[in-house]
Design an enzyme around this catalytic site. Structure first.
Site, short mmCIF file in Angstrom:
data_model
loop_
_atom_site.label_atom_id
_atom_site.label_comp_id
_atom_site.label_asym_id
_atom_site.label_seq_id
_atom_site.Cartn_x
_atom_site.Cartn_y
_atom_site.Cartn_z
N CYS A 1 0.82 -1.23 0.00
CA CYS A 1 0.00 0.00 0.00
C CYS A 1 0.85 1.27 0.00
CB CYS A 1 -0.93 0.02 1.21
SG CYS A 1 -1.96 -1.44 1.28
N HIS B 1 -3.83 6.95 1.10
CA HIS B 1 -4.02 5.64 0.47
C HIS B 1 -5.45 5.18 0.79
CE1 HIS B 1 -4.09 1.44 -0.25
NE2 HIS B 1 -4.02 1.12 1.04
N ASN C 1 -10.04 -0.78 -2.65
CA ASN C 1 -8.64 -0.53 -2.29
C ASN C 1 -7.77 -1.08 -3.42
OD1 ASN C 1 -6.01 -0.90 -1.28
ND2 ASN C 1 -6.72 -1.21 0.82
N1 ACO Z 1 -19.37 -9.71 4.86
C1 ACO Z 1 -20.07 -10.07 5.93
N2 ACO Z 1 -19.48 -10.42 7.10
C2 ACO Z 1 -18.15 -10.37 7.16
C3 ACO Z 1 -17.36 -9.99 6.07
C4 ACO Z 1 -18.01 -9.65 4.87
N3 ACO Z 1 -17.37 -9.26 3.78
N4 ACO Z 1 -16.07 -10.05 6.43
C5 ACO Z 1 -16.02 -10.45 7.71
N5 ACO Z 1 -17.28 -10.65 8.15
C6 ACO Z 1 -17.72 -11.09 9.45
C7 ACO Z 1 -16.67 -11.87 10.18
O1 ACO Z 1 -16.70 -13.23 9.80
C8 ACO Z 1 -17.09 -11.68 11.61
O2 ACO Z 1 -18.15 -12.56 11.89
P1 ACO Z 1 -18.27 -13.25 13.33
O3 ACO Z 1 -18.42 -12.11 14.30
O4 ACO Z 1 -19.48 -14.09 13.18
O5 ACO Z 1 -17.01 -14.00 13.51
C9 ACO Z 1 -17.67 -10.27 11.63
O6 ACO Z 1 -17.96 -9.94 10.25
C10 ACO Z 1 -16.70 -9.25 12.16
O7 ACO Z 1 -15.43 -9.49 11.58
P2 ACO Z 1 -14.23 -8.55 11.80
O8 ACO Z 1 -13.08 -9.00 10.97
O9 ACO Z 1 -14.02 -8.36 13.27
O10 ACO Z 1 -14.85 -7.23 11.18
P3 ACO Z 1 -14.40 -5.77 11.38
O11 ACO Z 1 -15.43 -5.00 12.03
O12 ACO Z 1 -13.01 -5.67 11.95
O13 ACO Z 1 -14.32 -5.29 9.89
C11 ACO Z 1 -12.62 -4.88 8.27
C12 ACO Z 1 -13.42 -5.93 9.00
C13 ACO Z 1 -13.53 -4.05 7.40
C14 ACO Z 1 -11.59 -5.57 7.39
C15 ACO Z 1 -11.95 -3.97 9.32
O14 ACO Z 1 -11.25 -4.73 10.28
C16 ACO Z 1 -11.03 -3.03 8.72
O15 ACO Z 1 -11.44 -2.08 8.09
N6 ACO Z 1 -9.72 -3.22 8.92
C17 ACO Z 1 -8.73 -2.40 8.35
C18 ACO Z 1 -8.04 -3.19 7.36
C19 ACO Z 1 -8.03 -2.55 6.05
O16 ACO Z 1 -8.53 -1.51 5.78
N7 ACO Z 1 -7.38 -3.23 5.18
C20 ACO Z 1 -7.27 -2.75 3.89
C21 ACO Z 1 -6.12 -3.36 3.29
S1 ACO Z 1 -4.70 -2.99 4.12
C22 ACO Z 1 -4.38 -1.44 3.82
O17 ACO Z 1 -4.64 -0.97 2.77
C23 ACO Z 1 -3.78 -0.69 4.92
#
Ligand code: ACO
Length: 356
Positions: free
Chosen positions: A116, A283, A313
Site C-alpha cells: 500500500c 491511500h 482498495n
Molecule cells: N461480509 C459479511 N461479514 C463479514 C465480512 C463480509 N465481507 N467479512 C467479515 N465478516 C464477518 C466476520 O466473519 C465476523 O463474523 P463473526 O463475528 O461471526 O465471527 C464479523 O464480520 C466481524 O469481523 P471482523 O473481521 O471483526 O470485522 P471488522 O469489524 O473488523 O471489519 C474490516 C473488517 C472491514 C476488514 C476492518 O477490520 C477493517 O477495516 N480493517 C482495516 C483493514 C483494512 O482496511 N485493510 C485494507 C487493506 S490494508 C491497507 O490498505 C492498509
C-alpha cells in the site's frame, strides 16, 4: 538546489464494475455490511486474459507521459510498485517497458514491493534520482490486478470485498520553479507483524518464520514434505492458504495511528501545519480509516480526496489514481500543498508533501 516535481499524471481503471451485490451472489456478504465497514460500493475488475497489472500500468503511463510533454523514448528510468505482479519474476517494470515499446536500453527498470505504501516509496526513490541529477524523466507506476488472486468463497470475504484493480502513473522531472515540487518524503517500516497482512504462499519460506517467530496461525505449511513439493502444497490449496491474509482490526488500529504521525512528521520538517494542506490524498485503505485520519488532523471535507467508494482498495495504485482524479477535477492547482500518505503491509508507511 534541484527539486523534483510531478510533471505528468494519468490513471486507468478497467471498465467492469463489480458491485457489493454482485459479490453477495458468490459469498455470504451484503452491500450493507461492506458499505458500513469500508465505505466501498463497487470496485473494478480487469478483463481476464486481456488485461494484466503491467498492461493497466502501461495505459496509465501513456497518459502521464503525454501530459509530461515527453515521448516514451525520453523515459530514463521506470519504477513499478505492485503486490500483484504478472509473474513471480521478472517484475512488471520490464513488462511495462515492453508493452509501451520503450526501446531505450539506457533506461533501467526497478520493481518495488511495498504494497500500500509502494507509490510513496517509489516517489521518494524517483525524487532522489532526479535531485541527484542522475535522471530527468522517471516514470513511476502503481498498478494492481487483485481480482486474479482473491478467494471468492465466504472464507475470503473479509479481504476480497475490499480490493479492486487499477493503475496510476506519474512522470517525475526536475522542477525549475522556486519553492515548489516535492518538498519532502518520509518512509518507515516495522517488520514485527509482517504476517498480519500478507500473501504468504507460494513462497520460499519453507516454514522458517513460523517456528522462529512463534507464529501460530496455520499457513498451510507441512514439515513432512520434501524439497520441490514445498513451494505449494495440497494443504495450502485445500485450506485456501494461497490467498491474502489480513487481521483487519489489528491493521485498522495501527493505520489510524501511523497515518497522522507520518503526516505531521513531514509537515514539521518543512515548518507547515495541517491547516496549510490544500489536499490530502490518503491511500484508499478503507473509508473509515480516512475519515478517522481526517478527524484526527482536523481537516475539512474539501481538504481530503476519497474515491474508495468507486474503486475499492487498489493498493499501490490508489494514491496515483486519487491524485489524478483530484487534479482532473480541478481540486489541485498550481501552488497548492498536496500531502500523500500511506500505510500498509510490512508494515510500511510514509508520506510526501508536494507544492504543486
Ligand atoms: N461480509 C459479511 N461479514 C463479514 C465480512 C463480509 N465481507 N467479512 C467479515 N465478516 C464477518 C466476520 O466473519 C465476523 O463474523 P463473526 O463475528 O461471526 O465471527 C464479523 O464480520 C466481524 O469481523 P471482523 O473481521 O471483526 O470485522 P471488522 O469489524 O473488523 O471489519 C474490516 C473488517 C472491514 C476488514 C476492518 O477490520 C477493517 O477495516 N480493517 C482495516 C483493514 C483494512 O482496511 N485493510 C485494507 C487493506 S490494508 C491497507 O490498505 C492498509
Amino acid at each position: 538546489m534541484i527539486r523534483s516535481k510531478i510533471g505528468g499524471i494519468g490513471y486507468y481503471v478497467p471498465e467492469t464494475a463489480v458491485t457489493n451485490d454482485d459479490l453477495a451472489q458468490v459469498m455470504d456478504t451484503s452491500d450493507e455490511w461492506i458499505q458500513e465497514r469500508t465505505g466501498i460500493r463497487e470496485r473494478r475488475y480487469g478483463l481476464k486474459h486481456k488485461e494484466t497489472t503491467s498492461s493497466m500500468g502501461a495505459r496509465a503511463a501513456e497518459i502521464a507521459i503525454e501530459r509530461a510533454g515527453i515521448s516514451k523514448e525520453d523515459v530514463d528510468f521506470i519504477i513499478f510498485a505492485t503486490l500483484s505482479p504478472d509473474y513471480y519474476f521478472p517484475g512488471c517494470g520490464v513488462l511495462l517497458q515492453r508493452e509501451l515499446g520503450i526501446t531505450n536500453m539506457e533506461a533501467g527498470a526497478l520493481d518495488i514491493r511495498n504494497q500500500c505504501s509502494g507509490f510513496v516509496y517509489g516517489l521518494s526513490i524517483a525524487d532522489q534520482f532526479v535531485r541527484s541529477g542522475m535522471y530527468k524523466n522517471v516514470l513511476l507506476v502503481g498498478a494492481e490486478m487483485h481480482s486474479m488472486g482473491l478467494d471468492y468463497s465466504t472464507r475470503g470475504r473479509n479481504v476480497t470485498v475490499i480490493f479492486g484493480d487499477g493503475a496510476g502513473a506519474v512522470v517525475v522531472q526536475p522542477d525549475d520553479r522556486e519553492d515548489s515540487g516535492i518538498l519532502t518524503t518520509k518512509l518507515h517500516s516495522d517488520g514485527t507483524y509482517a504476517e498480519k497482512l500478507a500473501f504468504i504462499n507460494p513462497g520460499a519460506h519453507g516454514g522458517y518464520h513460523f517456528d522462529k517467530m512463534d507464529i501460530e496461525y496455520d499457513f498451510g505449511y507441512d514439515k513432512s514434505i520434501k524439497y520441490g513439493e514445498i513451494f505449494i502444497t495440497d494443504k495450502m490449496l485445500k485450506d485456501g492458504q494461497i490467498f491474502p491474509n489480513m487481521e483487519g482490526q489489528f491493521v485498522f488500529k495501527l493505520a489510524v495511528q501511523k497515518f497522522p504521525e507520518v503526516i505531521k512528521e513531514a509537515l514539521d520538517e518543512v515548518g507547515l501545519e495541517t491547516s496549510d494542506i490544500n489536499m490530502l490524498i490518503p491511500h484508499q485503505a478503507n473509508l473509515r480509516i480516512s475519515q478517522f485520519v481526517q478527524r484526527r488532523l482536523g481537516l475539512s471535507d474539501d481538504q481530503v480526496w476519497n474515491n474508495i467508494q468507486k474503486y475499492g482498495n487498489t493498493t499501490a495504485a490508489s494514491i496515483p489514481i486519487a491524485l489524478c482524479e483530484a487534479w482532473e477535477a480541478g481540486k489541485i492547482k498550481d501552488g497548492d500543498l498536496v500531502c500523500l500518505a500511506a500505510f500498509g503491509s510490512g508494515f510500511t508507511w510514509g508520506s510526501a508533501l508536494i507544492r504543486w
